[in-house]
Every structure is written in structure tokens, then in C-alpha cells.
Design a protein around this motif. Sequence first.
Motif, mmCIF file in Angstrom:
data_model
loop_
_atom_site.group_PDB
_atom_site.id
_atom_site.type_symbol
_atom_site.label_atom_id
_atom_site.label_comp_id
_atom_site.label_asym_id
_atom_site.label_seq_id
_atom_site.Cartn_x
_atom_site.Cartn_y
_atom_site.Cartn_z
ATOM 1 N N ALA A 32 0.858 -1.188 0.000
ATOM 2 C CA ALA A 32 0.000 0.000 0.000
ATOM 3 C C ALA A 32 0.887 1.228 0.000
ATOM 4 N N SER A 34 1.430 3.568 2.217
ATOM 5 C CA SER A 34 2.258 3.499 3.417
ATOM 6 C C SER A 34 1.966 2.169 4.082
ATOM 7 N N LEU A 36 1.396 -0.691 6.619
ATOM 8 C CA LEU A 36 0.946 -0.694 7.999
ATOM 9 C C LEU A 36 1.308 -2.013 8.661
ATOM 10 N N ALA A 63 -5.299 6.450 13.012
ATOM 11 C CA ALA A 63 -5.184 6.260 11.561
ATOM 12 C C ALA A 63 -4.585 7.498 10.913
ATOM 13 N N ASP A 67 -1.374 8.355 8.286
ATOM 14 C CA ASP A 67 -1.809 8.730 6.933
ATOM 15 C C ASP A 67 -2.762 7.712 6.338
ATOM 16 N N ALA A 68 -3.729 7.327 7.108
ATOM 17 C CA ALA A 68 -4.674 6.329 6.626
ATOM 18 C C ALA A 68 -6.085 6.697 7.051
ATOM 19 N N ARG A 72 -9.022 1.511 7.657
ATOM 20 C CA ARG A 72 -7.866 0.733 7.266
ATOM 21 C C ARG A 72 -7.337 -0.091 8.429
#
Lengths: 262, 262
Positions: A32, A34, A36, A63, A67-68, A72
Amino acid sequence: MVQRGGVNGTDGAAGVGRPTVWDRPEPPSRPAPSPLSRERIVAAAVELADADGLEAVSLRKVAAALDAGPMRLYRYLSTKEELLDLMVDAVHGEIAAATDPADPGDPDGRGGDWRAELRGCAHRTRRAALRHPWFADLLGGRPQLGPNALGNLETALAALYGAPGFTGIDAVLRAVRTVDDYLVGALRRETAERRAERATGLDKDAWRRSAGPHLSRTVATGNYPALAAAVRYGTHTDPGTAFEAGLDLVLDGIAAGLAPPG
Amino acid sequence: MVQRGGVNGTDGAAGVGRPTVWDRPEPPSRPAPSPLSRERIVAAAVELADADGLEAVSLRKVAAALDAGPMRLYRYLSTKEELLDLMVDAVHGEIAAATDPADPGDPDGRGGDWRAELRGCAHRTRRAALRHPWFADLLGGRPQLGPNALGNLETALAALYGAPGFTGIDAVLRAVRTVDDYLVGALRRETAERRAERATGLDKDAWRRSAGPHLSRTVATGNYPALAAAVRYGTHTDPGTAFEAGLDLVLDGIAAGLAPPG
DNA sequence: TCGCGCTCGATACAGTGTATCGAGCGATAC
DNA sequence: GTATCGCTCGATACACTGTATCGAGCGCGA
């Protein structure tokens, strides 16, 4: 939330309901934007909690820190409560890590001494609770079955198991559980008091002025003679000393019940 | 709920910020459609919490139970946290009320016996925690300064103050605090375990099946020898007995530190 | 190259605690 | 008796929570 396909594959935990976090392996990291992971998520949550307290930990903020979008995270957790469980276990990890250096935590020093061992464990836990005040809020709230928590439990049990005077595993369990219960109560109390002090204006005099009037008036009614004596003549010991005093009481109780040597 | 004397005099609490609930007298009841009071509000909240747990207590639901809008409660409380404080103190009132009947709570029976007194207090608290499982969630979370909590504290202090062996108020304080800390931890643990059991399907076998796999697998790694012994050979005592065993350990510790008679 | 099926995460929802501020009412002044 | 003031109260509104839903988008098999 039930897994879409219905039956989830190989892993155990029979019966209804989704298995525990500890039983659910972390999903493979998809490429993805970034990447995780549980570890990164927990780290972010801990940072938030350290900075602004437990109530500042929301899935959205965690989150956002990564940056999500909020949803997520649900690939890695199935509930906010699980995030809290993971946070607790992360602290247990810190506690375990603090064992490695030669950190006897008692003046007796000698290894194999169960008192020293338990004291060291208690002190490490306390230090962790001081670093992460939110830890005390979670302490004892749910059974701790994370790997690090179990590891610390093992350490404590091992220190007593086979030590002279402990007649069997039941005695060991009783002792460890009692110390742990004391620990939970004492750390919660200390944290609560620290917070109350801090809330009234960052210094002890402010606290005395705020809790004081209430206590003073209560005491002044004359209905509370023993409490009055405590307020008036009690020594105001520092939290660390008080913690140790209570801990020693508990350890004395354990020692008193041991089978006599020989 | 037992009202131990009214402490609210002139309303002190110097400094910034609003005074505590305990320092703020209840406002006069306006003739409204349905008359409200802190007592009624707290009773409604407790009922909700007993039925569906702490997370079911919202200002809206409490207000609705009293045929009122949410904001109406803010005449009597200035925060939800205050409501929780009041609920905790209400339970302390129950605990205090349970003292009245001849309820020694120990086989020794003799009055003036500090061990019996502390044991009785601990048992009454435990019974209250079993009646109101949410009580354990709040235990130790904030300093307890309500009238009933202070009353119970007074009872405990008074039982030890002047008892043979206790050299002064500091020794009394240390003992009472240690017992209380143990109490908090033990009750939280027991509540948490009961909840976990119940959550997995209302019977112990389901719990064993759910926590079991995880523990079994952990133990099966061979990295946790003492834990393995505990799981395999440890006696599964009932919660009440375990509670008492820990309590006795703590009381033994206190007794061990007493000044010798004479 | 097409089509299927699964997975992911943006959107949406029901609910929270509480700040705000206009409506409504009691008391006062004439 | 009536007009005015001032205060109090609680309905509305807001920012925010945890999470169910389901359409978009992707990887994979044919």
C-alpha cells in the motif's frame, strides 16, 4: 463482525465468535502507499496516549497519524478494545525488556532470591506505569493474555517455583496473584492521585487547597476521628516510599506463610 | 444509600475552576413536571449500569429514564464524570449500610478484632462489587472523596487506630491503604475474569475452550515451564476462596509487622 | 483479453458529551 | 394591574466517537 466467507480457515479457537487478537496472525502486508502493521499502529496509539491520555486515542486519530483512513485499521484489529489490549501488551514488553540489564532493584542483590525478584518486577511495572499513565487505567480491566504479559507472568512464577518454602504450584500462584493484585491497586491509586494533583494546578499546594477544604470540612464535623488523626498527624510520605511500604507488607505476608526451612 | 452527615456548609473550594460535586450543594428543586434530585439521577444511572454495564450509562438514557431532556441533568451534575463519582459513592453507601446488621464476616467473631473488622469490610466491598460489576471498572480510577467513601475509610482506620500493636497513625494508614490496594486489584481481576467467562458463552467449558487454545499453544512452546506447571497442575479454586487467600496473605503481612505485645 | 470474485476502505449512521442561546417565567417597579 | 427586567432552563446544534455497509478497484484464471 463476522468474516465474510463464513468459516475462517485453519486457526483454532473453536466455537462462535472471532478468535482473539492473540490467536489471529497478522495479515500479510499488502503493498500500500504506506505500509501498515500492528506494531506501527500500536506505536502510534501509545504515542497519542502518552501525549494526551487514553481518551485522546481514537481510531481516527491513530489512523490519521499513519496517513490512513479509519477503516484501514480494521484489517489489523477487529475492535478498539483489541487495540487497547495490544497497547497493554506493548507496555508489558517494555517491562520485560527492562529485566535484561543487571537491575536487581533491591539491596539484597543475591540472585535466586524470590523477594528481590518480585520486588524488581514490581518496580519495573511501576516505572512503566509512571512513563505511561494510561497503563494504570487499563490495568486489571481485562485478562492479560498477550505474549509479553504471559512472559512476565512466567518470570514471576519461575522466580518462586522451586524456591525454598514454596510447597507447590498453588502456593506460588497464590503469592504471585496477590502481589499482582496489590500492584494493580497501588498503581491505580498513585496514578489517580497524581492526576488529581496535576488537575488542580500543577503543584501540591493547589491540591491541598482544593482537596483540603473538602477534607477539612469533613474532618471538622467531628464524625471522623480516625480520619482526622490521619489528616492532621499522618506523615505525608512520597509515593515511591508508600508503594514500597505496601509491597513489603505483602511480601512479609507471603514470607510468613512459607514452610519452615529444613 | 446512607447519608452520613451533611458536610456542605458554606461552599468553599478556593481557587479557579468549579468546586467538586462534594463541595457543591444540591440546587433547590424547582417545581417541575417531574421533580429531580441527585439521588434519583444516581439511582437511575445505577439501574442502567446494573442491567447493561457501564457503557450503557449515557446522560441521554439516564435522562430519558427520568422523563427529562439530557441537559436537565446539568443542573445537578457538571460532568458525566461527576455522575460516575456519585455512583461510586452510592455503592460505598451500600457497603456502609451492610455494616449495621451483626455481620462479623469472620469466624473469630470477637468485636474489636482488627483482622475481623478489615475482613468484614473487604467482604462487604466484594459483595457490592458482585452486585454491581461496573463498580470494579471504576475502582481506584479516581480519588474517592465522597461522604460514604470517607465514612468507610473512617471505619477501617478506626478499627486499627489504637488497636494493640499499631504504633501510630502512620502504621494504621499503611495497613489500610495496602488492604485497599489489594482489594482494588483483586476485585478488578475477579470481575474481568467473570466477564471473560460470560462473554465466551455463559459456561466455564466454553471459556476453557476459548482461552484454552491460546494458553495451550503458548504453553506448548515449552518456553513457559512455570506457567505450564500452573496450567496443568494448579488447582482451580473458586473466586471467593482465592480472594480470601490473598486477603489473608496481606493481613498476615500486617500482623507480622506489628509491635510485639507488652 | 475478458470475466469473475474478493478485498479494501470511503461513506454513512447511530450515538456520545456538552456549548450555546432563545424562550419562558418570576419578581419588581410604577 | 401591567410593563419591564433579568435570570434560569433545557431544546437545538456541534464536533466527535466506533463501526456496518457496499460500490469501486484489483488480481487471477480461462
